[in-house]
Design a protein around this motif. Structure first.
Motif, PDB file in Angstrom:
ATOM      1  N   SER A  84       0.753  -1.116   0.166  1.00 11.95           N
ATOM      2  CA  SER A  84      -0.065  -0.019   0.165  1.00 11.95           C
ATOM      3  C   SER A  84       0.662   1.304  -0.036  1.00 11.95           C
ATOM      4  O   SER A  84       0.414   2.314  -0.374  1.00 11.95           O
ATOM      5  CB  SER A  84      -0.907  -0.105   1.158  1.00 11.95           C
ATOM      6  N   GLY A  85       2.082   0.957   0.445  1.00 15.29           N
ATOM      7  CA  GLY A  85       3.163   2.332   0.453  1.00 15.29           C
ATOM      8  C   GLY A  85       2.911   3.054   1.697  1.00 15.29           C
ATOM      9  O   GLY A  85       3.286   4.275   1.896  1.00 15.29           O
ATOM     10  N   THR A  86       2.073   2.720   2.682  1.00 14.74           N
ATOM     11  CA  THR A  86       1.695   3.478   3.613  1.00 14.74           C
ATOM     12  C   THR A  86       2.135   3.153   5.153  1.00 14.74           C
ATOM     13  O   THR A  86       1.916   3.686   6.140  1.00 14.74           O
ATOM     14  CB  THR A  86       0.147   3.478   4.000  1.00 14.74           C
ATOM     15  N   THR A  87       2.726   1.857   5.176  1.00 18.44           N
ATOM     16  CA  THR A  87       3.538   1.300   6.441  1.00 18.44           C
ATOM     17  C   THR A  87       4.864   0.826   6.254  1.00 18.44           C
ATOM     18  O   THR A  87       5.108   0.068   5.061  1.00 18.44           O
ATOM     19  CB  THR A  87       2.636   0.180   7.088  1.00 18.44           C
ATOM     20  N   THR A  88       5.632   1.140   6.584  1.00 24.66           N
ATOM     21  CA  THR A  88       7.301   0.955   6.507  1.00 24.66           C
ATOM     22  C   THR A  88       7.585  -0.508   6.963  1.00 24.66           C
ATOM     23  O   THR A  88       6.865  -0.958   7.945  1.00 24.66           O
ATOM     24  CB  THR A  88       8.212   1.930   6.953  1.00 24.66           C
ATOM     25  N   GLN A  89       8.573  -1.284   6.180  1.00 28.69           N
ATOM     26  CA  GLN A  89       9.205  -2.436   6.675  1.00 28.69           C
ATOM     27  C   GLN A  89      10.383  -2.325   6.940  1.00 28.69           C
ATOM     28  O   GLN A  89      11.167  -3.401   7.229  1.00 28.69           O
ATOM     29  CB  GLN A  89       8.945  -3.543   5.459  1.00 28.69           C
ATOM     30  N   LEU A  90      11.114  -0.980   7.366  1.00 29.09           N
ATOM     31  CA  LEU A  90      12.443  -0.948   7.495  1.00 29.09           C
ATOM     32  C   LEU A  90      12.680  -1.513   8.925  1.00 29.09           C
ATOM     33  O   LEU A  90      13.726  -1.760   9.263  1.00 29.09           O
ATOM     34  CB  LEU A  90      12.924   0.234   7.477  1.00 29.09           C
ATOM     35  N   ASN A  91      11.851  -1.659   9.890  1.00 32.32           N
ATOM     36  CA  ASN A  91      12.037  -2.106  11.129  1.00 32.32           C
ATOM     37  C   ASN A  91      11.534  -3.726  11.223  1.00 32.32           C
ATOM     38  O   ASN A  91      11.639  -4.282  12.247  1.00 32.32           O
ATOM     39  CB  ASN A  91      11.448  -1.239  12.277  1.00 32.32           C
ATOM     40  N   SER A  92      11.306  -4.316   9.997  1.00 29.50           N
ATOM     41  CA  SER A  92      11.107  -5.524  10.001  1.00 29.50           C
ATOM     42  C   SER A  92      12.454  -6.671  10.398  1.00 29.50           C
ATOM     43  O   SER A  92      13.596  -5.940  10.077  1.00 29.50           O
ATOM     44  CB  SER A  92      10.417  -6.071   8.878  1.00 29.50           C
ATOM     45  N   PRO A  93      12.063  -7.722  10.899  1.00 30.94           N
ATOM     46  CA  PRO A  93      13.440  -8.563  11.055  1.00 30.94           C
ATOM     47  C   PRO A  93      14.299  -8.826   9.754  1.00 30.94           C
ATOM     48  O   PRO A  93      15.498  -8.636   9.808  1.00 30.94           O
ATOM     49  CB  PRO A  93      12.943 -10.006  11.207  1.00 30.94           C
ATOM     50  N   GLU A 105      12.482   3.798  15.454  1.00 28.31           N
ATOM     51  CA  GLU A 105      12.224   5.319  15.640  1.00 28.31           C
ATOM     52  C   GLU A 105      11.728   5.574  14.223  1.00 28.31           C
ATOM     53  O   GLU A 105      10.926   6.471  14.117  1.00 28.31           O
ATOM     54  CB  GLU A 105      13.451   5.705  16.182  1.00 28.31           C
ATOM     55  N   VAL A 106      12.451   4.930  13.265  1.00 29.46           N
ATOM     56  CA  VAL A 106      12.211   5.459  11.794  1.00 29.46           C
ATOM     57  C   VAL A 106      10.633   5.080  11.472  1.00 29.46           C
ATOM     58  O   VAL A 106      10.038   5.920  11.003  1.00 29.46           O
ATOM     59  CB  VAL A 106      13.057   4.660  10.713  1.00 29.46           C
ATOM     60  N   ALA A 107      10.249   3.936  11.840  1.00 32.35           N
ATOM     61  CA  ALA A 107       9.056   3.390  11.571  1.00 32.35           C
ATOM     62  C   ALA A 107       8.084   4.221  12.187  1.00 32.35           C
ATOM     63  O   ALA A 107       7.011   4.545  11.722  1.00 32.35           O
ATOM     64  CB  ALA A 107       8.663   1.895  11.767  1.00 32.35           C
ATOM     65  N   GLY A 108       8.263   4.797  13.480  1.00 30.26           N
ATOM     66  CA  GLY A 108       7.207   5.608  14.423  1.00 30.26           C
ATOM     67  C   GLY A 108       6.941   6.837  13.506  1.00 30.26           C
ATOM     68  O   GLY A 108       6.057   7.106  13.517  1.00 30.26           O
ATOM     69  N   GLN A 109       8.224   7.457  12.868  1.00 30.85           N
ATOM     70  CA  GLN A 109       7.926   8.715  12.185  1.00 30.85           C
ATOM     71  C   GLN A 109       7.405   8.528  10.942  1.00 30.85           C
ATOM     72  O   GLN A 109       6.402   9.177  10.483  1.00 30.85           O
ATOM     73  CB  GLN A 109       9.723   9.380  11.903  1.00 30.85           C
ATOM     74  N   LEU A 110       7.800   7.647  10.254  1.00 35.96           N
ATOM     75  CA  LEU A 110       7.180   7.355   8.864  1.00 35.96           C
ATOM     76  C   LEU A 110       5.789   7.116   8.929  1.00 35.96           C
ATOM     77  O   LEU A 110       4.972   7.326   7.916  1.00 35.96           O
ATOM     78  CB  LEU A 110       8.014   6.230   7.983  1.00 35.96           C
ATOM     79  N   ASN A 111       5.411   6.148   9.680  1.00 34.47           N
ATOM     80  CA  ASN A 111       3.989   5.582   9.733  1.00 34.47           C
ATOM     81  C   ASN A 111       3.052   6.732  10.607  1.00 34.47           C
ATOM     82  O   ASN A 111       1.960   6.194  10.406  1.00 34.47           O
ATOM     83  CB  ASN A 111       4.088   4.472  10.540  1.00 34.47           C
ATOM     84  N   ASP A 112       3.744   7.559  10.827  1.00 33.98           N
ATOM     85  CA  ASP A 112       2.704   8.731  11.473  1.00 33.98           C
ATOM     86  C   ASP A 112       2.338   9.655  10.223  1.00 33.98           C
ATOM     87  O   ASP A 112       2.544  10.751  10.412  1.00 33.98           O
ATOM     88  CB  ASP A 112       3.517   9.663  12.493  1.00 33.98           C
ATOM     89  N   GLY A 113       1.706   9.158   9.392  1.00 36.87           N
ATOM     90  CA  GLY A 113       1.089  10.138   8.346  1.00 36.87           C
ATOM     91  C   GLY A 113       2.167  10.581   7.127  1.00 36.87           C
ATOM     92  O   GLY A 113       1.681  11.121   6.125  1.00 36.87           O
ATOM     93  N   MET A 114       3.313  10.182   7.264  1.00 33.33           N
ATOM     94  CA  MET A 114       4.309  10.615   6.285  1.00 33.33           C
ATOM     95  C   MET A 114       4.314   9.863   5.024  1.00 33.33           C
ATOM     96  O   MET A 114       4.471  10.342   3.919  1.00 33.33           O
ATOM     97  CB  MET A 114       5.731  10.397   6.819  1.00 33.33           C
ATOM     98  N   LEU A 115       3.931   8.474   5.421  1.00 32.07           N
ATOM     99  CA  LEU A 115       3.859   7.761   3.918  1.00 32.07           C
ATOM    100  C   LEU A 115       2.645   7.792   3.093  1.00 32.07           C
ATOM    101  O   LEU A 115       1.553   7.570   3.808  1.00 32.07           O
ATOM    102  CB  LEU A 115       4.027   6.388   4.306  1.00 32.07           C
ATOM    103  N   GLN A 116       2.576   8.138   1.870  1.00 35.32           N
ATOM    104  CA  GLN A 116       1.224   8.615   1.074  1.00 35.32           C
ATOM    105  C   GLN A 116       1.278   7.709   0.015  1.00 35.32           C
ATOM    106  O   GLN A 116       0.545   7.687  -0.868  1.00 35.32           O
ATOM    107  CB  GLN A 116       1.504  10.020   0.712  1.00 35.32           C
ATOM    108  N   GLY A 117       2.097   6.596  -0.123  1.00 34.15           N
ATOM    109  CA  GLY A 117       1.881   5.583  -1.116  1.00 34.15           C
ATOM    110  C   GLY A 117       2.647   5.723  -2.288  1.00 34.15           C
ATOM    111  O   GLY A 117       3.676   6.684  -2.310  1.00 34.15           O
ATOM    112  N   PHE A 118       2.605   5.232  -3.296  1.00 30.16           N
ATOM    113  CA  PHE A 118       3.444   4.972  -4.781  1.00 30.16           C
ATOM    114  C   PHE A 118       2.659   5.834  -5.841  1.00 30.16           C
ATOM    115  O   PHE A 118       1.297   5.787  -5.820  1.00 30.16           O
ATOM    116  CB  PHE A 118       3.815   3.828  -5.123  1.00 30.16           C
ATOM    117  N   TYR A 119       3.312   6.374  -6.480  1.00 29.45           N
ATOM    118  CA  TYR A 119       2.639   6.812  -8.048  1.00 29.45           C
ATOM    119  C   TYR A 119       2.585   5.650  -8.698  1.00 29.45           C
ATOM    120  O   TYR A 119       3.200   4.525  -8.450  1.00 29.45           O
ATOM    121  CB  TYR A 119       3.771   7.766  -8.406  1.00 29.45           C
TER     122      TYR A 119
END
Length: 416
Positions: free
Chosen positions: A197-206, A397-411
């Motif tokens: 969906s481009g709205t939730t990061t996976q950078l903090n995944s295992p 920490e990155v996930a907390g920032q990105l998932n707080d409305g910063m991610l708006q999906g892909f073109y």
């Protein structure tokens, strides 16, 4: 209007001069090159604000999407049939700002790959990296090679007693923390920077943390790559370090081939190590046509012409890769740009075939709001590369920032 090195300036101006010769004598048109190596975005914005946008221009992707949404860039979709050179490019390369509207592709494509100093491999007694996607090294095999390539001034390796970290003669590799360099590794481990969906990061995944931790460990655990402190603020370029035997191998952009091929050493190229699914990032800065151009036909012709490997020397010199699909699938057309001294013998499988089989467009060129997203990712990479902070904690920490409305999906890209 375009940016680039002096070599790119010369090649583009030569191409424009050649294109000028294709125009009818009674056309009374002159193609004017506007080479802009510094403050490019500022100067382009100033031209746009004064309604003097160039007919065709290189544009960084976030700006290009904004301009397209403001109806300042031409939708090239309606011209695909009449201009196959525009309409028959690699599907992944297109920049769509809606499901039906595209401002085209980069002028050229690039991927991330693995460059080698063949002399270093020979001295270490190890085989060169695999040159096909299905034969890609595992990460452990990559690390093992880096160990054997790394030596201090006394010839000791990092896994030998007495190895002197202050007197390293050659490092095995680099821990490239730029997101384009590790994006392919992330994909190969089964995750992306964000979910579908481009709205939730996976950078903090295992899986993502494993990749990033492994890069950090190259510097601080295995000691086969220089730390930021060891590199210093004015580190030589990757091509320079490879050519001077200060480096055995390195993940870098295909464009480095231009400088590498001009250096006096035996070099090679391979595919990236894989965590299971061979993957690499493809990328390229956008190029667009002004929606207000008064010379539509000529602009479309030039847009096609400037990406033609038969007329632009930057393809055969190693800086650029084509965007038209036929230059990857037609054996004779592949030879047009790689059958020369700059491209090593293994280039066909290690880069051309690898691009078709295993590349995915760099997330930075597809995500909405990327300029703000990047302001979160870059400082995080700078923090973890010191080895002093826990990777999982920083990525949370990155996930907390990105998932707080910063991610708006892909073109969108309806072609893939």
């Amino acid at each position: 209007m375009f940016w680039g090195s002096t070599a790119e300036q010369e090649a583009v101006e030569g191409m424009l001069s050649s294109f000028q010769g294709t125009l009818p004598e009674d056309a009374d048109l002159t193609v004017e090159p506007l080479y802009t190596p510094d403050d490019y975005d500022t100067k382009l914005n100033a031209l746009i604000a004064s309604n003097r946008m160039p007919d065709i221009a290189y544009i960084n992707n976030p700006m290009a999407y904004r301009l397209a949404e403001q109806d300042r860039l031409l939708d090239l979709g309606p011209y695909f049939d009449d201009y196959p050179g525009i309409g028959e490019r690699l599907p992944e390369a297109y920049n769509y700002w809606s499901e039906t509207q595209t401002f085209g592709t980069p002028a050229a494509l690039e991927i991330m790959c693995l460059f080698t100093n063949k002399k270093a491999f020979s001295e270490a007694g190890i085989e060169l990296p695999p040159v096909t996607a299905d034969g890609a090294w595992t990460w452990d095999a990559f690390v093992d090679a880096a160990y054997r390539l790394t030596v201090d001034q006394n010839g000791r390796r990092p896994d030998e007693d007495g190895f002197d970290t202050t007197q390293v003669a050659r490092f095995g590799t680099l821990a490239n923390m730029w997101s384009a360099a590790w994006y392919g590794l992330l994909l190969s481990n089964g995750v992306d920077v964000v979910d579908e969906s481009g709205t939730t990061t996976q950078l903090n995944s295992p899986e993502a943390v494993e990749v990033l931790q492994n890069l950090v460990d190259l510097m601080h655990v295995h000691r086969v790559a220089p730390s930021p402190t060891q590199l210093g603020n004015n580190a030589p370029s990757t091509p320079s370090q490879l050519a001077s035997d200060r480096l055995g191998m390195a993940i870098d952009g295909q464009w480095a081939l231009l400088d590498i091929s001009g250096a006096d050493f035996e070099y090679g190229i391979g595919v990236l190590p894989s965590y299971g699914t061979p993957s690499t990032a493809s990328m390229g800065g956008a190029i667009g046509i002004s929606a207000e151009t008064e010379h539509l036909d000529e602009a479309l012709e030039l847009y096609t012409y400037q990406s033609d490997p038969s007329v632009v020397s930057l393809f055969s010199s190693g800086l650029w890769m084509p965007v038209e699909e036929k230059y990857y699938t037609d054996d004779e057309l592949v030879k047009v740009w790689i059958d020369n001294d700059a491209h090593p013998e293994e280039y066909r499988t290690a880069v051309v075939d690898y691009t078709v089989s295993s590349s995915k467009r760099y997330f930075a060129e597809r995500m909405k709001n990327f300029e703000e997203i990047d302001k979160v990712i870059v400082p995080a990479m700078e923090r973890i590369q010191t080895g002093e902070e826990d990777v999982q904690t920083v990525m949370d920490e990155v996930a907390g920032q990105l998932n707080d409305g910063m991610l708006q999906g892909f073109y969108p890209n309806p072609l893939v």
